[in-house]
Design a protein around this motif. Structure first.
Motif, PDB file in Angstrom:
ATOM      1  N   LEU A  33       0.795  -1.223   0.000  1.00 57.87           N
ATOM      2  CA  LEU A  33       0.000   0.000   0.000  1.00 57.87           C
ATOM      3  C   LEU A  33       0.831   1.277   0.000  1.00 57.87           C
ATOM      4  CD1 LEU A  33      -1.951  -2.284   1.463  1.00 57.87           C
ATOM      5  CD2 LEU A  33      -3.441  -0.304   1.474  1.00 57.87           C
ATOM      6  N   GLY A  34       2.149   1.138   0.191  1.00 58.74           N
ATOM      7  CA  GLY A  34       3.030   2.287   0.118  1.00 58.74           C
ATOM      8  C   GLY A  34       2.922   3.255   1.278  1.00 58.74           C
ATOM      9  N   LYS A  35       2.453   2.765   2.405  1.00 58.61           N
ATOM     10  CA  LYS A  35       2.348   3.599   3.605  1.00 58.61           C
ATOM     11  C   LYS A  35       2.369   2.691   4.829  1.00 58.61           C
ATOM     12  CE  LYS A  35      -2.676   3.624   3.238  1.00 58.61           C
ATOM     13  NZ  LYS A  35      -3.877   4.435   3.025  1.00 58.61           N
ATOM     14  N   PRO A  36       2.754   3.235   5.971  1.00 65.18           N
ATOM     15  CA  PRO A  36       2.792   2.397   7.181  1.00 65.18           C
ATOM     16  C   PRO A  36       1.394   2.096   7.715  1.00 65.18           C
ATOM     17  CG  PRO A  36       3.444   4.649   7.703  1.00 65.18           C
ATOM     18  CD  PRO A  36       3.256   4.586   6.209  1.00 65.18           C
ATOM     19  N   LEU A  37       1.243   0.937   8.304  1.00 61.50           N
ATOM     20  CA  LEU A  37      -0.023   0.543   8.924  1.00 61.50           C
ATOM     21  C   LEU A  37      -0.224   1.255  10.254  1.00 61.50           C
ATOM     22  CD1 LEU A  37      -2.569  -1.241   9.111  1.00 61.50           C
ATOM     23  CD2 LEU A  37      -1.110  -3.071  10.000  1.00 61.50           C
ATOM     24  N   VAL A  38       0.834   1.351  11.037  1.00 61.04           N
ATOM     25  CA  VAL A  38       0.761   2.035  12.334  1.00 61.04           C
ATOM     26  C   VAL A  38       1.824   3.127  12.380  1.00 61.04           C
ATOM     27  CG1 VAL A  38      -0.192   0.060  13.594  1.00 61.04           C
ATOM     28  CG2 VAL A  38       2.267   0.343  13.487  1.00 61.04           C
ATOM     29  N   ASP A  39       1.536   4.134  13.148  1.00 59.64           N
ATOM     30  CA  ASP A  39       2.450   5.258  13.302  1.00 59.64           C
ATOM     31  C   ASP A  39       3.470   4.916  14.376  1.00 59.64           C
ATOM     32  OD1 ASP A  39       3.709   7.699  13.360  1.00 59.64           O
ATOM     33  OD2 ASP A  39       2.061   8.732  14.371  1.00 59.64           O
TER      34      ASP A  39
ATOM     35  N   GLU B 195       4.350  -4.771  19.931  1.00 59.03           N
ATOM     36  CA  GLU B 195       3.546  -4.008  20.895  1.00 59.03           C
ATOM     37  C   GLU B 195       2.793  -2.882  20.202  1.00 59.03           C
ATOM     38  OE1 GLU B 195       3.947  -1.831  25.231  1.00 59.03           O
ATOM     39  OE2 GLU B 195       5.713  -2.768  24.333  1.00 59.03           O
ATOM     40  N   LEU B 196       3.433  -2.182  19.272  1.00 64.27           N
ATOM     41  CA  LEU B 196       2.755  -1.131  18.516  1.00 64.27           C
ATOM     42  C   LEU B 196       1.541  -1.686  17.779  1.00 64.27           C
ATOM     43  CD1 LEU B 196       5.684   0.902  16.889  1.00 64.27           C
ATOM     44  CD2 LEU B 196       4.011   1.747  18.554  1.00 64.27           C
ATOM     45  N   LEU B 197       1.717  -2.839  17.154  1.00 63.85           N
ATOM     46  CA  LEU B 197       0.630  -3.451  16.402  1.00 63.85           C
ATOM     47  C   LEU B 197      -0.487  -3.920  17.337  1.00 63.85           C
ATOM     48  CD1 LEU B 197      -0.181  -4.192  13.516  1.00 63.85           C
ATOM     49  CD2 LEU B 197       0.934  -6.409  13.854  1.00 63.85           C
ATOM     50  N   PHE B 198      -0.116  -4.523  18.458  1.00 64.15           N
ATOM     51  CA  PHE B 198      -1.110  -5.024  19.401  1.00 64.15           C
ATOM     52  C   PHE B 198      -1.929  -3.887  20.002  1.00 64.15           C
ATOM     53  CE2 PHE B 198      -2.666  -6.718  23.457  1.00 64.15           C
ATOM     54  CZ  PHE B 198      -3.331  -7.844  22.984  1.00 64.15           C
ATOM     55  N   GLU B 199      -1.309  -2.758  20.253  1.00 60.25           N
ATOM     56  CA  GLU B 199      -1.991  -1.627  20.897  1.00 60.25           C
ATOM     57  C   GLU B 199      -2.557  -0.606  19.911  1.00 60.25           C
ATOM     58  OE1 GLU B 199      -2.733  -1.702  23.961  1.00 60.25           O
ATOM     59  OE2 GLU B 199      -1.392  -3.306  24.633  1.00 60.25           O
ATOM     60  N   ALA B 200      -2.439  -0.852  18.623  1.00 66.13           N
ATOM     61  CA  ALA B 200      -2.920   0.100  17.615  1.00 66.13           C
ATOM     62  C   ALA B 200      -4.410   0.396  17.806  1.00 66.13           C
ATOM     63  CB  ALA B 200      -2.663  -0.451  16.213  1.00 66.13           C
ATOM     64  N   PRO B 201      -4.834   1.628  17.512  1.00 69.87           N
ATOM     65  CA  PRO B 201      -6.241   2.002  17.696  1.00 69.87           C
ATOM     66  C   PRO B 201      -7.160   1.512  16.578  1.00 69.87           C
ATOM     67  CG  PRO B 201      -5.000   3.872  16.897  1.00 69.87           C
ATOM     68  CD  PRO B 201      -4.002   2.760  17.127  1.00 69.87           C
TER      69      PRO B 201
ATOM     70  N   VAL C 237      -9.188  -3.136   4.726  1.00 70.40           N
ATOM     71  CA  VAL C 237      -8.088  -3.500   3.836  1.00 70.40           C
ATOM     72  C   VAL C 237      -7.736  -4.951   4.156  1.00 70.40           C
ATOM     73  CG1 VAL C 237      -5.693  -3.047   3.153  1.00 70.40           C
ATOM     74  CG2 VAL C 237      -7.190  -1.142   3.829  1.00 70.40           C
ATOM     75  N   VAL C 238      -7.686  -5.780   3.130  1.00 67.90           N
ATOM     76  CA  VAL C 238      -7.266  -7.177   3.263  1.00 67.90           C
ATOM     77  C   VAL C 238      -6.073  -7.343   2.338  1.00 67.90           C
ATOM     78  CG1 VAL C 238      -7.930  -9.601   2.988  1.00 67.90           C
ATOM     79  CG2 VAL C 238      -9.650  -7.904   3.700  1.00 67.90           C
ATOM     80  N   TRP C 239      -4.979  -7.885   2.873  1.00 68.41           N
ATOM     81  CA  TRP C 239      -3.779  -8.003   2.055  1.00 68.41           C
ATOM     82  C   TRP C 239      -3.074  -9.329   2.298  1.00 68.41           C
ATOM     83  CZ3 TRP C 239      -4.147  -5.326   6.510  1.00 68.41           C
ATOM     84  CH2 TRP C 239      -3.119  -5.431   7.450  1.00 68.41           C
ATOM     85  N   ASN C 240      -2.313  -9.731   1.267  1.00 69.45           N
ATOM     86  CA  ASN C 240      -1.519 -10.949   1.356  1.00 69.45           C
ATOM     87  C   ASN C 240      -0.249 -10.668   2.151  1.00 69.45           C
ATOM     88  OD1 ASN C 240      -3.262 -12.544  -0.193  1.00 69.45           O
ATOM     89  ND2 ASN C 240      -2.305 -11.881  -2.095  1.00 69.45           N
ATOM     90  N   LEU C 241       0.128 -11.639   2.944  1.00 71.54           N
ATOM     91  CA  LEU C 241       1.358 -11.546   3.722  1.00 71.54           C
ATOM     92  C   LEU C 241       2.440 -12.390   3.054  1.00 71.54           C
ATOM     93  CD1 LEU C 241      -0.154 -12.062   7.296  1.00 71.54           C
ATOM     94  CD2 LEU C 241       0.451  -9.893   6.187  1.00 71.54           C
TER      95      LEU C 241
END
Length: 159
Positions: free
Chosen positions: A24-30, A41-47, A130-134
């Protein structure tokens, strides 16, 4: 934080975050100002809600952040033992085919809407997911992930 912080969880978080950024050319979390906070931890606590499943024939969920666990009303152990199809109402075949073709063609879809069901039976409509392949660091297919921030609880009979 539940079951995160070990090497596999850090790796899994990195695969989710890197795959999203690459497609997507952008970060998922800040991560700005995160200091020494780990990616897991950032991913787990993301809003936002973030979840993923593996590569099994009937894929099993293998990650849900705090927002996902709360929305589906499950703890980590229950959430990561359920087949992902059991979190949703069955899709209409034409909708499912469009969805699968779009993800296959570009690696993601960013306009998915659908009805999901929590463990207590509460139904909610997710919007603009958003659904994406890993893919792992070697380019191997690793499963799929989804994220969304917009959802609305619906009453029985609504869709």
């Amino acid at each position: 934080m539940e079951r995160l912080g070990n090497g596999a969880s850090e790796r899994h978080a990195k695969i989710i975050l890197d795959s999203y950024n690459r497609l997507l050319g952008k970060p998922l979390v800040d991560s700005e100002g995160a200091g020494g906070t780990s990616e897991a931890e950032l991913l787990f606590e993301a809003p936002i809600v973030v979840l993923s499943h593996g590569t099994q024939a009937d894929p099993v969920l293998n990650f849900g952040n705090r927002a996902a666990l709360g929305l589906w009303e499950m703890d980590w152990d229950a959430f990561t033992q359920i087949e992902s199809r059991h979190t949703a109402e069955p899709m209409i075949q034409a909708e499912r085919q469009r969805f699968l073709e779009a993800v296959e063609k570009q690696g993601y879809i960013d306009d998915y809407n659908g009805i999901r069901i929590s463990s207590s039976g509460r139904r909610f409509r997710i919007e603009q997911a958003v659904v994406w392949n890993l893919h792992d660091e070697d380019g191997n297919y690793y499963g799929q992930a989804a994220t969304f921030k917009n959802y609305t609880f619906v009453q029985e009979g609504e869709s």
